[in-house]
Scaffold this motif. Structure first.
Motif, short mmCIF file in Angstrom:
data_model
loop_
_atom_site.label_atom_id
_atom_site.label_comp_id
_atom_site.label_asym_id
_atom_site.label_seq_id
_atom_site.Cartn_x
_atom_site.Cartn_y
_atom_site.Cartn_z
N ASN A 117 -14.83 -0.81 -4.23
CA ASN A 117 -13.86 0.00 -3.50
C ASN A 117 -13.02 -0.87 -2.57
OD1 ASN A 117 -12.47 2.01 -2.19
ND2 ASN A 117 -14.27 3.25 -1.73
N LYS A 118 -11.70 -0.65 -2.57
CA LYS A 118 -10.79 -1.43 -1.72
C LYS A 118 -10.14 -0.58 -0.63
CE LYS A 118 -9.60 -4.68 -5.41
NZ LYS A 118 -8.50 -5.39 -6.10
N SER A 119 -10.43 0.72 -0.63
CA SER A 119 -9.76 1.63 0.29
C SER A 119 -10.76 2.24 1.27
CB SER A 119 -9.06 2.75 -0.49
OG SER A 119 -8.67 3.80 0.37
N LEU A 120 -10.51 2.08 2.56
CA LEU A 120 -11.39 2.68 3.57
C LEU A 120 -11.29 4.20 3.51
CD1 LEU A 120 -13.36 1.99 5.82
CD2 LEU A 120 -11.44 2.01 7.42
N THR A 121 -10.11 4.72 3.16
CA THR A 121 -9.94 6.17 3.02
C THR A 121 -10.83 6.71 1.91
OG1 THR A 121 -7.66 6.06 3.82
CG2 THR A 121 -8.30 8.02 2.58
N ASP A 122 -10.84 6.02 0.77
CA ASP A 122 -11.68 6.44 -0.34
C ASP A 122 -13.16 6.23 -0.04
OD1 ASP A 122 -9.41 7.08 -1.74
OD2 ASP A 122 -9.35 5.21 -2.89
N PHE A 123 -13.47 5.26 0.79
CA PHE A 123 -14.87 4.96 1.12
C PHE A 123 -15.53 6.15 1.79
CE2 PHE A 123 -18.32 3.46 3.76
CZ PHE A 123 -18.94 2.51 2.97
N GLY A 124 -14.81 6.78 2.71
CA GLY A 124 -15.39 7.90 3.44
C GLY A 124 -15.90 7.47 4.81
N ASP A 125 -16.83 8.23 5.36
CA ASP A 125 -17.36 7.93 6.69
C ASP A 125 -18.06 6.58 6.73
OD1 ASP A 125 -16.44 10.39 7.56
OD2 ASP A 125 -18.37 11.40 7.23
N LEU A 126 -17.95 5.91 7.87
CA LEU A 126 -18.67 4.66 8.04
C LEU A 126 -20.17 4.92 7.96
CD1 LEU A 126 -16.69 3.05 11.03
CD2 LEU A 126 -16.43 2.59 8.59
N VAL A 127 -20.89 3.93 7.45
CA VAL A 127 -22.34 4.04 7.27
C VAL A 127 -23.05 3.61 8.55
CG1 VAL A 127 -24.31 3.15 5.97
CG2 VAL A 127 -22.15 3.63 4.79
N ARG A 128 -24.10 4.33 8.92
CA ARG A 128 -24.92 3.98 10.08
C ARG A 128 -26.39 4.19 9.74
NH1 ARG A 128 -20.57 6.82 11.88
NH2 ARG A 128 -19.29 5.92 13.55
N HIS A 129 -27.22 3.26 10.13
CA HIS A 129 -28.67 3.43 9.97
C HIS A 129 -29.38 2.50 10.92
CE1 HIS A 129 -28.66 -0.27 7.50
NE2 HIS A 129 -27.58 0.23 6.96
N HIS A 130 -30.66 2.70 11.13
CA HIS A 130 -31.42 1.89 12.07
C HIS A 130 -31.56 0.45 11.56
CE1 HIS A 130 -32.78 5.00 14.89
NE2 HIS A 130 -32.74 5.81 13.84
N GLY A 131 -31.78 -0.46 12.48
CA GLY A 131 -32.06 -1.83 12.10
C GLY A 131 -30.87 -2.76 12.18
#
Length: 215
Positions: free
Chosen positions: A120-134
């Motif tokens: 994927n080259k598009s942040l719009t297409d990527f969707g929400d930013l990923v978050r997780h512990h660690g």
């Protein structure tokens, strides 16, 4: 050797515990239809969804990528070794990434290594930013990687370059404009009260995973 799929791993986990699909659905909070699709390799789960699954089943996330039967007790192990190859990796496909989880025969790992292919080259297409512990360390093997994070400007990484981030900070990895695919080696880990321990050993309830293939 046939590549181990997430569906096979999920079937093995359920079989080892003697759970029906309904029982696993009740324990994990994931709909029966979703579990069935995953087990038949018609649907996959993102890293975040796997994290939630490990929380609800109260197991280390590494258990989701471990082959064979679990040992009766988690006695200290010295001198463990595992050779990671792509043909033995657990492959998890998502809309944004293809994950290849390595060294899957080791249980209760202190870190989770994987090879990630990013298209994927598009942040719009990527969707929400990923978050997780660690925390996680990313090393670019091939192509060009664009790293977007919640609190910093985007950074472009080329082969041989790397980044180390707090995984709780929103983040996304995209392929650079000049390459069709970026390949990165990722190592993810989480700290417990006794310093380093297995990745994502979390407790408590969170939002139910959605029936989706994308992060």
């Amino acid at each position: 050797m046939a590549q181990l799929t997430l569906g096979a791993v999920m079937r093995g986990l359920r079989s080892r515990n003697g759970w029906t699909l309904k029982e696993m659905s009740q324990k994990s909070g994931i709909p029966i239809s979703t579990l069935s699709k995953v087990e038949h390799d018609r649907l996959t789960l993102t890293y975040d969804k796997l994290q939630l699954l490990s929380e609800r089943l109260n197991i280390h996330m590494s258990e989701l990528f471990a082959e064979g039967e679990a040992t009766a007790s988690a006695a200290p192990v010295m001198g463990r070794r595992s050779i990671g190859t792509l043909d033995r990796a657990v492959r998890v496909n998502t809309a944004n990434y293809d994950y290849y989880y390595l060294c899957t025969e080791l249980r209760q790992k202190r870190m989770i290594p994987n090879l990630t292919k990013i298209r994927n080259k598009s942040l719009t297409d990527f969707g929400d930013l990923v978050r997780h512990h660690g925390e996680e360390f990313i090393y670019v093997v091939a192509g060009q990687l664009v790293v977007h994070t919640e609190f910093y400007d985007p950074v472009v990484l080329n082969p041989g370059e790397s980044i180390y981030i707090d995984s709780a900070m929103g983040h996304a990895y995209l392929a650079g404009e000049d390459c069709d695919e970026a390949i990165a080696l990722a190592v993810m880990s989480s700290a417990e009260d006794d310093l380093m321990s297995s990745l994502i050993n979390l407790h408590g309830e969170r939002d139910q995973p959605e029936e989706s293939e994308a992060a």
